[in-house]
Design a protein around this motif. Structure first.
Motif, PDB file in Angstrom:
ATOM      1  N   PHE A   7      21.494  22.277  35.817  1.00 30.50           N
ATOM      2  CA  PHE A   7      21.059  23.540  35.236  1.00 30.50           C
ATOM      3  C   PHE A   7      19.969  24.157  36.094  1.00 30.50           C
ATOM      4  O   PHE A   7      19.226  23.447  36.770  1.00 30.50           O
ATOM      5  N   GLY A   8      19.854  25.474  36.036  1.00 32.65           N
ATOM      6  CA  GLY A   8      18.767  26.152  36.732  1.00 32.65           C
ATOM      7  C   GLY A   8      18.855  27.654  36.574  1.00 32.65           C
ATOM      8  O   GLY A   8      19.842  28.189  36.060  1.00 32.65           O
ATOM      9  N   THR A   9      17.811  28.314  37.042  1.00 28.59           N
ATOM     10  CA  THR A   9      17.787  29.771  37.025  1.00 28.59           C
ATOM     11  C   THR A   9      18.525  30.315  38.243  1.00 28.59           C
ATOM     12  O   THR A   9      19.281  31.268  38.152  1.00 28.59           O
ATOM     13  N   PHE A  10      18.304  29.718  39.397  1.00 29.85           N
ATOM     14  CA  PHE A  10      18.958  30.092  40.648  1.00 29.85           C
ATOM     15  C   PHE A  10      18.731  31.567  40.989  1.00 29.85           C
ATOM     16  O   PHE A  10      19.638  32.268  41.417  1.00 29.85           O
ATOM     17  N   ASP A  11      17.495  32.009  40.798  1.00 27.49           N
ATOM     18  CA  ASP A  11      17.130  33.382  41.136  1.00 27.49           C
ATOM     19  C   ASP A  11      16.593  33.387  42.562  1.00 27.49           C
ATOM     20  O   ASP A  11      15.912  32.448  42.969  1.00 27.49           O
ATOM     21  N   LEU A  40      16.635  33.200  28.279  1.00 24.18           N
ATOM     22  CA  LEU A  40      16.086  31.845  28.401  1.00 24.18           C
ATOM     23  C   LEU A  40      15.051  31.800  29.520  1.00 24.18           C
ATOM     24  O   LEU A  40      13.980  31.209  29.359  1.00 24.18           O
ATOM     25  N   ASN A  41      15.361  32.429  30.637  1.00 25.27           N
ATOM     26  CA  ASN A  41      14.403  32.454  31.746  1.00 25.27           C
ATOM     27  C   ASN A  41      13.092  33.105  31.312  1.00 25.27           C
ATOM     28  O   ASN A  41      12.015  32.608  31.620  1.00 25.27           O
ATOM     29  N   PHE A  42      13.187  34.198  30.565  1.00 26.81           N
ATOM     30  CA  PHE A  42      11.974  34.875  30.106  1.00 26.81           C
ATOM     31  C   PHE A  42      11.184  33.977  29.151  1.00 26.81           C
ATOM     32  O   PHE A  42       9.962  33.887  29.249  1.00 26.81           O
ATOM     33  N   LYS A  44      11.059  30.761  29.152  1.00 23.17           N
ATOM     34  CA  LYS A  44      10.461  29.641  29.907  1.00 23.17           C
ATOM     35  C   LYS A  44       9.305  30.109  30.792  1.00 23.17           C
ATOM     36  O   LYS A  44       8.302  29.419  30.913  1.00 23.17           O
ATOM     37  N   LYS A  45       9.477  31.264  31.424  1.00 20.57           N
ATOM     38  CA  LYS A  45       8.545  31.665  32.485  1.00 20.57           C
ATOM     39  C   LYS A  45       7.785  32.958  32.205  1.00 20.57           C
ATOM     40  O   LYS A  45       6.969  33.384  33.009  1.00 20.57           O
ATOM     41  N   GLN A  46       8.085  33.623  31.089  1.00 22.18           N
ATOM     42  CA  GLN A  46       7.470  34.893  30.722  1.00 22.18           C
ATOM     43  C   GLN A  46       7.646  35.969  31.796  1.00 22.18           C
ATOM     44  O   GLN A  46       6.782  36.815  32.003  1.00 22.18           O
ATOM     45  N   LYS A  47       8.781  35.901  32.496  1.00 20.91           N
ATOM     46  CA  LYS A  47       9.114  36.950  33.458  1.00 20.91           C
ATOM     47  C   LYS A  47      10.618  37.048  33.591  1.00 20.91           C
ATOM     48  O   LYS A  47      11.341  36.072  33.379  1.00 20.91           O
ATOM     49  N   LYS A  48      11.057  38.237  33.923  1.00 20.26           N
ATOM     50  CA  LYS A  48      12.486  38.460  34.093  1.00 20.26           C
ATOM     51  C   LYS A  48      12.898  38.023  35.491  1.00 20.26           C
ATOM     52  O   LYS A  48      12.138  38.192  36.441  1.00 20.26           O
ATOM     53  N   PRO A  49      14.104  37.490  35.628  1.00 17.91           N
ATOM     54  CA  PRO A  49      14.578  37.151  36.973  1.00 17.91           C
ATOM     55  C   PRO A  49      14.854  38.421  37.781  1.00 17.91           C
ATOM     56  O   PRO A  49      15.049  39.497  37.222  1.00 17.91           O
ATOM     57  N   VAL A  50      14.865  38.279  39.090  1.00 15.99           N
ATOM     58  CA  VAL A  50      15.154  39.403  39.979  1.00 15.99           C
ATOM     59  C   VAL A  50      16.610  39.836  39.807  1.00 15.99           C
ATOM     60  O   VAL A  50      16.909  41.017  39.699  1.00 15.99           O
ATOM     61  N   TYR A  51      17.518  38.859  39.768  1.00 19.04           N
ATOM     62  CA  TYR A  51      18.946  39.144  39.643  1.00 19.04           C
ATOM     63  C   TYR A  51      19.403  38.865  38.213  1.00 19.04           C
ATOM     64  O   TYR A  51      18.913  37.939  37.575  1.00 19.04           O
ATOM     65  N   SER A  52      20.359  39.640  37.738  1.00 19.54           N
ATOM     66  CA  SER A  52      20.873  39.453  36.381  1.00 19.54           C
ATOM     67  C   SER A  52      21.587  38.107  36.265  1.00 19.54           C
ATOM     68  O   SER A  52      22.025  37.523  37.264  1.00 19.54           O
ATOM     69  N   GLN A  53      21.744  37.647  35.039  1.00 18.96           N
ATOM     70  CA  GLN A  53      22.421  36.371  34.798  1.00 18.96           C
ATOM     71  C   GLN A  53      23.843  36.388  35.339  1.00 18.96           C
ATOM     72  O   GLN A  53      24.333  35.383  35.849  1.00 18.96           O
ATOM     73  N   PHE A  54      24.502  37.535  35.301  1.00 18.43           N
ATOM     74  CA  PHE A  54      25.878  37.616  35.790  1.00 18.43           C
ATOM     75  C   PHE A  54      25.937  37.578  37.314  1.00 18.43           C
ATOM     76  O   PHE A  54      26.818  36.937  37.889  1.00 18.43           O
ATOM     77  N   ASP A  55      24.972  38.224  37.969  1.00 19.50           N
ATOM     78  CA  ASP A  55      24.895  38.146  39.430  1.00 19.50           C
ATOM     79  C   ASP A  55      24.578  36.721  39.866  1.00 19.50           C
ATOM     80  O   ASP A  55      25.167  36.204  40.823  1.00 19.50           O
ATOM     81  N   ARG A  56      23.642  36.067  39.171  1.00 18.61           N
ATOM     82  CA  ARG A  56      23.271  34.696  39.521  1.00 18.61           C
ATOM     83  C   ARG A  56      24.450  33.748  39.325  1.00 18.61           C
ATOM     84  O   ARG A  56      24.685  32.858  40.147  1.00 18.61           O
TER      85      ARG A  56
END
Length: 133
Positions: A7-11, A40-42, A44-56
């Protein structure tokens, strides 16, 4: 054939991510990857990922050796994901050491060392610093 799940964010994908996925795949014949949802990323980390979940998801799926990708909605559901994807081995980075040992009754739990000197957080900080310089 052993089935591996990780598992991971992979951003902002980097060589550390690729090496971890390659090492996870080497432990079995099938690799399933749970990509953290934006929510989920938000949480865990209180920030949005750079790339959307679908792009990741699309990026991770394109990596050689990755057989299956799904969205991870909750850290608490790891046991359900292990069962659903029939995983024999759960692989996590060693920064999570001990945190998932309780899933040992469902599968083998392996913690792999992270790639030295590579961090998405540090990489993003360097990008922001150079952009504002």
């Amino acid at each position: 054939m052993k089935r591996v799940i990780t598992f991971g964010t992979f951003d902002v994908l980097h060589v550390g991510h690729v090496r971890m996925l390659q090492r996870a795949r080497a432990l079995g014949g099938h690799l399933t990857v749970g990509v953290s949802t934006d929510a989920l990323n938000f949480s865990k980390k209180q920030k949005k990922p750079v790339y959307s979940q679908f792009d990741r998801m699309e990026i991770v799926k394109a990596i050689a050796g990755v057989d299956e990708v799904f969205l991870e909605h909750s850290l608490e559901e790891k046991g359900e994901y292990i069962k659903k994807y029939k995983a024999d081995i759960l692989v996590m980075g060693n920064d999570w050491e001990g945190r998932f040992d309780h899933w040992g009754h469902l599968c083998q739990v392996v913690y792999l060392p992270r790639t030295e000197g590579i961090s998405t957080t540090e990489l993003l900080a360097e990008i922001r610093a150079s952009a504002s310089a």
